[in-house]
Design an enzyme around this catalytic site. Sequence first.
Site, short mmCIF file in Angstrom:
data_model
loop_
_atom_site.label_atom_id
_atom_site.label_comp_id
_atom_site.label_asym_id
_atom_site.label_seq_id
_atom_site.Cartn_x
_atom_site.Cartn_y
_atom_site.Cartn_z
N GLY A 149 -2.86 -10.10 -31.91
CA GLY A 149 -1.42 -9.54 -32.10
C GLY A 149 -0.47 -10.13 -31.14
O GLY A 149 -0.75 -11.19 -30.33
N VAL A 189 2.16 -5.25 -27.88
CA VAL A 189 1.13 -4.39 -28.29
C VAL A 189 -0.08 -4.65 -27.60
O VAL A 189 -0.80 -3.55 -27.26
CB VAL A 189 1.06 -4.52 -29.74
CG1 VAL A 189 0.03 -3.73 -30.33
CG2 VAL A 189 2.39 -4.05 -30.61
N GLY A 190 -0.36 -5.73 -27.06
CA GLY A 190 -1.51 -6.07 -26.23
C GLY A 190 -1.51 -5.30 -24.86
O GLY A 190 -2.58 -4.63 -24.48
N GLU A 196 -6.35 -11.40 -28.11
CA GLU A 196 -5.89 -12.73 -28.47
C GLU A 196 -4.37 -12.52 -28.90
O GLU A 196 -4.16 -12.12 -29.84
CB GLU A 196 -6.63 -13.08 -29.73
CG GLU A 196 -8.07 -13.09 -29.44
CD GLU A 196 -8.48 -14.76 -28.97
OE1 GLU A 196 -7.85 -15.69 -29.17
OE2 GLU A 196 -9.45 -14.73 -28.17
#
Lengths: 486, 489
Positions: free
Chosen positions: A186, A190-191, A208
């Site tokens: 994503g 948010v990672g 990723e």
Amino acid sequence: MEKQVVDDLREVFQSGRSRPLQYRKQQLRALLRLITERQADIEQALKQDLNRNTYNTSLFELISIENDIKLAESDIADWAAPQPVKKNLNSALDDAYIKPEPLGVVLIIGTWNYPWAMILQPLVGAIAAGNAAVVKPSELSEHSARLMKELLPLYLDKEMYQVVTGGVPETQELLKQRFDHIFYTGSSMVGKLVMEAAARHLTPVTLELGGKSPCYIDKNCDIAVACRRITWGKFANCGQTCIAPDYILCEPSIQDRIVEEIQKTLLEFYQKDPKSSPDYCRIINTRHFDRILALMNECTVALGGESDHSQCYIAPTVLRDVLPHFKIMQEEIFGPLLPIVTVNGLSEAINFINTREKPLALYVFSSNKTVIKRMLTETTSGGVTVNDVLMHYTLDTLPFGGVGNSGMGRYHGRHTFNQLSHHRACLIKSFAMESLNDARYPPLTAARLHKANCAAIGDASLKQHIPLPTLLFFKVFSLKNHFKSI
Amino acid sequence: MSREQQAVQQARKAFLTARSKPLDYRIKQLQNLKRFIKEKTTDITNAMRKDLHKTANATQLFEILGLEGEINLAVSKLAEWAAPRPVNKNLLTIADDVYIQPEPLGVVLIIGAWNYPIAVTLQPLVGAIAAGNAAVVKPSEVSSHTAKVMELLPLYLDPEMYQVVTGGVPETQELLKQRFDHIFYTGNSTVGKLVMEAAARHLTPVTLELGGKSPCYIDKNCDIRIACRRITWGKYMNCGQTCIAPDYILCESSIQDKVINEIQKCIQEFYTNDPKSFADYGRIINQRHFKRIMALVEGSTVAIGGDSDESECYIAPTVLRDVTSGSKVMQEEIFGPVLPIITINGLKEAIEFINEREKPLALYVFSPSKKVIKQMISETSSGAIVANDCLVHFTISDLPFGGIGNSGTGCYHGKYSFDQLSHLRSCLIKKLNMEGVNQMRYPPHTTEKLRWARILLLKQVNLARWRQVAQVAVLAALAAFVVQRFLRR
């Protein structure tokens, strides 16, 4: 509910059911049956989610998943086998190897642009490595999510692999639980939250993510071919590809030619009216539609620019003379807008790329080996394809992943298996030859230290691949010295 | 700007000059690091004596030797490690160049620990240098004398590229606010979580070499004398302050007395009747840890040792018997010279006991039976597992050294250090010709095009094997020719 799911999975994992390779192969075969038997349903869901047609679905998702499943099934015995390692003098007669083992319960958070590939490719690795898994498909590709929730338990061991659907609250609840690995695809934003949540349990992560993948076109190249390939990679899935060429860098002298070639190619691929082409997709939802349109504000449209809110349709668009400070250059586009930024030659292009975050992919088009070499050695990125786009994704022997803001960890093929395994160092000694250990025991005299030094020198030559007989000679030699010193 | 910010900025600036890219530069720096160890041996051993009561020989054997080995290995193998690594292709890429290119990450932060300060701070640095990175090294302030010696590193290494930042918690926190391209931390799980949280803010990958309670199972059918020799050595080295020390023993009650007897004999042999006055027996690093360890003993039965001297941070080699799982000493990693024995009824119960707890950094099993060893390996998980000895897996550079779960993430030693601190970039180099082949992927899509795509994408080609087959065929043909022409009369 989420806690219950994870607890149940952990219990099932601990039963040891997923350890035998036969079990894992069985699950992999079942997954293959899922995507072959239910292909029509999957295509239908993707048509509703992204207006993707059957060919694109096969080409961009199902073939990759099929490849990974078949590879895992045929090679799993090799992947899971203990790998012997080179020993040193002290361990010459021992068993030393690395044993791949399952981690436990893996959380796979998918995304909406290739909803099946982004979940099932990591899942193949999770299954092959012997883990249990929670799969959380993206709620944005809601038809695919619903179908996945329905189908997975029909084909796979529903106690070992569970699907949790929902939005942000459900994902947050999942992230509070303890996993043995979290695999997230994503955005970088948010990672960071995923990694922070993982840190609380010391859970390793694979992220990723994305970024702006630059595409440099050297003036000394076959511009027609370059533009064909770039057009294909950019506008497939309506630009909603993490490794799509985000923007073009080129010298001003070839900008017009590039626009011309892209125009020709667009006509060939999508005909006069892409809106009615069965091969042209849509933006996932109105929020992204609005976001992408807003990026066009300051720009000069060279091609396209049309849109239709009711259909989330944005025409294949090329923007010319884009400046670095424009909004469109501040975030990953993830849509069918292709800005061209002009630079005065390779050095400026390299500098431009290096002053930005490390991208997931980097593309360079040139017939000149020196240009290619410079671009590769003076920049960094997750992966590189030279003289094409996207294609490094399709070769499973190449590990796929980002660096810096574009992510950490990698997968595809065997790399997924390795990423979702623990490589346990194993050393099996015997009770014999205890006298050889004397050098290490206190009292640590100079004589003992000398023996240890000899062993280290022997080790150094061992690294040069001295054969076993010479190695044994050293062992006997040190034994002799030991008896001498008594 | 804080001192820490400055250090990181300088390191990044040095990295961006690209002078750490050429292999010659990296080899030179590694050789300089070796010179540092050799020329400053006296300073290092004196510092270790003050910090941990280690003798010069112990420092040589258990820290310097290993580090030198890593440097020598990196220097001799660097060209091989840093070279492009070709991979198998498919039909579509058969005419292309396909390989993985190792690249530096950028600026690496290395946070060391105090128990083997030279080894755990500088071994990661070897990997960082070899991989072409810049580094900021933060030695532990707890081993303060050794930290002081490490401040001399800028006299040997490129002082802009490799910075040493000393200090305590505030300095470390300030460092962790900065942006790095990798953080390598050795220490405990509590701080490990904080390090990973800080790293998450910048999406910085981490290697965490943590700890835990490493169990040690003694099968009743083994040579208990030898098992206890090896365990005693591994446990009391560095006064138990080793991340992979056998933390506690699991065995059947029928052999507990024998185990205690044998350990007592070994303690006497290794450390004499009076370990306190024996040069090769260490001390606890500081008062805080001394008090912590002594408190753990409360509530348990002392079988050997137990005496201590706070003024010297001395704790005798101690064994506790009949320890229960609820006792204080079983609640945290001991990291001291206290060895609890827990009795269980056989292997199955031992495995259950181990699996109820966090995954350890190391697991030890002593047994002559391959079956027992196999069962222990397949039914438990740990960073590493060693059968019939302790600690020695640390010295095999081809074995990845690292934890799992609470005991850590990532691994290092040898080539693993290099790979851990590199970015392995996937490279596909195509040409602009053969455009016709690409037709199958372009819209307008047709069934026929899709069929071709499947063939070209799904078949893997092992060029190496084809070459081998071709070579064998040529040799066979040659052999046949020789036989025909020369050997047949």
